[in-house]
Design a protein around this motif. Structure first.
Motif, short mmCIF file in Angstrom:
data_model
loop_
_atom_site.label_atom_id
_atom_site.label_comp_id
_atom_site.label_asym_id
_atom_site.label_seq_id
_atom_site.Cartn_x
_atom_site.Cartn_y
_atom_site.Cartn_z
N TRP A 81 -2.70 0.74 -5.83
CA TRP A 81 -2.36 1.91 -5.04
C TRP A 81 -2.98 1.82 -3.66
O TRP A 81 -2.44 2.38 -2.69
CB TRP A 81 -2.80 3.19 -5.75
CG TRP A 81 -1.86 3.58 -6.85
CD1 TRP A 81 -2.03 3.40 -8.20
CD2 TRP A 81 -0.57 4.17 -6.69
NE1 TRP A 81 -0.94 3.85 -8.88
CE2 TRP A 81 -0.01 4.34 -7.99
CE3 TRP A 81 0.18 4.59 -5.60
CZ2 TRP A 81 1.24 4.90 -8.20
CZ3 TRP A 81 1.43 5.15 -5.81
CH2 TRP A 81 1.95 5.29 -7.09
N GLY A 82 -4.10 1.13 -3.55
CA GLY A 82 -4.72 0.95 -2.24
C GLY A 82 -3.89 0.08 -1.31
O GLY A 82 -4.08 0.12 -0.08
N LEU A 83 -2.95 -0.72 -1.85
CA LEU A 83 -2.10 -1.55 -1.01
C LEU A 83 -1.16 -0.71 -0.16
O LEU A 83 -0.69 -1.17 0.89
CB LEU A 83 -1.30 -2.53 -1.87
CG LEU A 83 -2.11 -3.59 -2.62
CD1 LEU A 83 -1.22 -4.37 -3.57
CD2 LEU A 83 -2.79 -4.53 -1.62
N ALA A 84 -0.85 0.52 -0.60
CA ALA A 84 0.00 1.39 0.21
C ALA A 84 -0.67 1.71 1.54
O ALA A 84 0.01 1.95 2.54
CB ALA A 84 0.31 2.68 -0.56
N PRO A 361 4.76 15.07 -4.86
CA PRO A 361 3.62 14.17 -5.15
C PRO A 361 2.49 14.85 -5.89
O PRO A 361 1.91 14.27 -6.82
CB PRO A 361 3.19 13.70 -3.76
CG PRO A 361 4.43 13.78 -2.93
CD PRO A 361 5.16 14.98 -3.45
N SER A 362 2.14 16.09 -5.51
CA SER A 362 1.01 16.75 -6.15
C SER A 362 1.27 17.01 -7.63
O SER A 362 0.41 16.79 -8.49
CB SER A 362 0.69 18.06 -5.43
OG SER A 362 1.81 18.93 -5.43
N LEU A 387 -4.24 8.96 -4.16
CA LEU A 387 -2.91 8.84 -4.76
C LEU A 387 -1.88 9.64 -3.98
O LEU A 387 -0.74 9.18 -3.79
CB LEU A 387 -2.96 9.31 -6.22
CG LEU A 387 -3.66 8.39 -7.21
CD1 LEU A 387 -3.78 9.07 -8.56
CD2 LEU A 387 -2.92 7.07 -7.35
N TRP A 388 -2.25 10.84 -3.54
CA TRP A 388 -1.32 11.68 -2.79
C TRP A 388 -0.91 10.97 -1.49
O TRP A 388 0.28 10.94 -1.13
CB TRP A 388 -1.97 13.02 -2.48
CG TRP A 388 -1.05 14.02 -1.85
CD1 TRP A 388 -0.24 14.91 -2.48
CD2 TRP A 388 -0.86 14.22 -0.45
NE1 TRP A 388 0.46 15.67 -1.56
CE2 TRP A 388 0.10 15.26 -0.29
CE3 TRP A 388 -1.39 13.64 0.70
CZ2 TRP A 388 0.52 15.72 0.95
CZ3 TRP A 388 -0.97 14.09 1.94
CH2 TRP A 388 -0.02 15.12 2.06
N PHE A 389 -1.86 10.39 -0.79
CA PHE A 389 -1.54 9.67 0.44
C PHE A 389 -0.63 8.48 0.15
O PHE A 389 0.37 8.25 0.84
CB PHE A 389 -2.83 9.20 1.11
CG PHE A 389 -2.61 8.39 2.36
CD1 PHE A 389 -2.37 9.01 3.57
CD2 PHE A 389 -2.64 7.00 2.31
CE1 PHE A 389 -2.15 8.27 4.72
CE2 PHE A 389 -2.42 6.25 3.46
CZ PHE A 389 -2.18 6.89 4.67
N SER A 390 -0.94 7.70 -0.88
CA SER A 390 -0.17 6.50 -1.21
C SER A 390 1.26 6.86 -1.61
O SER A 390 2.22 6.19 -1.21
CB SER A 390 -0.85 5.73 -2.34
OG SER A 390 -2.13 5.26 -1.95
#
Length: 522
Positions: A81-84, A361-362, A387-390
């Motif tokens: 998820w950090g790759l987003a 998303p939320s 997660l919300w940002f991604s």
């Protein structure tokens, strides 16, 4: 000069051994003397052992690709998820990020490969799954070829590499895009093992260059690479000694290349090893099943070394035992992989269905966080802001099903004290809602702390639909970083009671403010 082609006595149709002889002397004597210069050309499918081995390889290869095609989903999982953030540009693709530690690993080289794959295939998170499957297929074929070449003929025991590598028990590699970062060191080691076994300590110049590059990349490929580098670097140094003593025209150059590469690899072991702060045996965590594949190079070394021992009977017994053990475990591996894939497919199918139905998303995070980001490992929720940002990055970039993701409404923050009673103690604060209320989420607010002398803080918020004495229905855990000032947790459920606690206690670090989140138009 003349040449005579002599078939193997046991397998007359499988191999051709070319023996170079000179005119004049006895052909048999010359053939015996030149045994060390044999060149064995493997012709697949011309013998019963080879036919069986390559048939097994082909069948298992097909099942591997079919497994990924059927059960792979274009959905990030856990670390990726950090790759987003890289896709968005918020996280630059620079040396700092490449060298950044991920759990127990520093993996700059695999990270480059992973991001390259995603970029080429339009950020489809199945790219790494197919890469891993193809890597295992190619490695199994290479090892079969190497075993036959080292031995001088095909053997039924050569089925060992396919049954070791090509099964659904490697499900974490086959259904998790991020595991590209873990299969790369395995692939490098197995490739170098093949070079070492076929050339001995007399590799060609280009084989030596290839080996040197691989050994240098291993310490830059995480803990698995570090584990195998010392032995391979030692082989490189010994090959340099052998080259220095030989009479070949480029012997000295090969020796210098081998010594410099081996020395650099050993230096990188120390540098990367110290920087990694290795913690493979993390307290309280189970040994992940994906790490079993990291032992494959050792098992393959035993298998290939058997072809070089002085006692063929012993070698054949060891190789046959490994092949039989691998074959015996094959059924169980397929069952385990199928069970995992079925459960995972059901979870991700529901996740993707909610996306296509226009879930925000939320709400998606509240429903499915444990499916896409199962942290903390002991249960509960965490990292909802990330997660919300991604998710919103993937929505804006129109990646796969995420293009259908709805946009979140605006939320208003209401202090919990305004809508709930507040009995509390020195170690926790409890709130009751009468009547129970539907709460979309909560937001914790805290003051930033200076990095110097910072004491790690953890805040736990739990809630239930019944009395606090009953088991909780949900829990959110946030471990504060020094610069953080807020943390969000999405609930989307009816709440009767809520409790907040701190570690260390609030008397030492202060209470974070707790606000409830409600839609502005609600």
């Amino acid at each position: 000069m003349g040449s005579a082609e002599v078939g193997d006595a046991d397998e007359p149709a499988t191999a051709i051994t070319t023996l170079t002889v000179s005119s004049g002397a006895s052909t048999q004597a010359r053939a015996s003397a030149s045994g060390s210069r044999r060149q064995w050309r493997y012709l697949p499918g011309q013998s019963r052992p080879a036919g069986l081995v390559w048939s097994v390889w082909a069948l298992l290869s097909i099942t591997l690709i079919a497994y990924v095609a059927r059960y792979g989903h274009n959905v990030p999982y856990y670390d990726e998820w950090g790759l987003a953030w890289v896709l968005h540009g918020r996280q630059p693709l620079d040396a700092g990020w490449l060298w950044q530690q991920v759990n127990d690993h520093r993996i700059p080289f695999p990270k480059l490969i992973l991001v390259g794959l995603l970029s080429v295939f339009g950020w489809d998170f199945r790219a790494g799954m197919f890469f891993d499957a193809l890597a295992l297929i190619v490695l199994a074929a290479l090892l079969v070829r190497t075993a036959s070449q080292v031995r001088g003929r095909a053997s039924y025991a050569d089925v060992f590499p396919p049954v070791l590598l090509l099964h659904w028990g490697n499900y974490e590699y086959l259904l998790w895009n991020w595991q590209v970062t873990q299969i790369i060191p395995v692939a490098i080691v197995l490739g170098l093992l093949s070079v070492a076994m076929t050339s001995g300590l007399r590799p060609s110049f280009w084989a030596l260059i290839l080996f040197s590059v691989g050994v240098i990349l291993l310490p830059l490929s995480g803990v698995p690479g570090l584990a195998y580098t010392p032995g391979l670097a030692t082989w490189l140094l010994l090959a340099g000694v052998r080259a220095w003593r030989s009479d070949a025209s480029n012997a000295r150059m090969r020796a210098v290349v081998a010594w410099c590469s081996g020395g650099l690899a050993l230096f990188l072991i120390g540098f990367a090893g110290l920087a990694a702060a290795v913690g493979v045996a993390r307290p309280g965590t189970a040994f992940p099943p994906r790490y079993t594949l990291q032992a494959a190079p050792f098992l393959c070394w035993i298998f290939l070394a058997g072809a070089r021992v002085a006692r063929p009977a012993l070698a054949q017994s060891v190789q046959a035992a490994l092949a039989l053990l691998g074959a015996a475990a094959l059924g169980g591996n397929f069952v385990v992989g199928l069970n995992y894939a079925g459960a995972r497919d059901q979870q991700l199918t529901a996740f993707e269905a909610d996306i296509r139905n226009g879930t925000s998303p939320s709400e998606l995070i509240a429903r499915h966080q444990r499916t896409i980001f199962p942290f903390p490992e002991e249960g509960g929720a965490s990292w909802h802001d990330g997660l919300w940002f991604s998710l919103n990055v993937l929505r804006r970039k129109r990646i796969g099903a995420f293009a259908s993701l709805a946009q979140d409404p605006s939320f208003t923050e209401v202090p919990v004290e305004e809508v709930a009673s507040e009995p509390h103690s020195a170690t926790s604060r409890s709130y009751s809602f009468a009547p129970p209320r539907f709460i979309h989420g909560i937001r914790l607010e805290a003051s930033p702390h200076p990095l110097e002398g910072y004491v790690g803080r953890t805040t736990i918020v739990s809630w239930t639909r019944g009395d606090l004495g009953f088991p909780e229905d949900g829990r959110c855990i946030h471990k504060w970083l020094p610069h953080e000032t807020f943390a969000t947790c999405w609930i989307y459920g009816v709440v009767k009671d809520m409790k907040i606690s701190n570690a260390p206690t609030a008397g030492e670090v202060g209470w974070p403010r707790l606000n409830l989140l409600f839609p502005v138009d609600g």
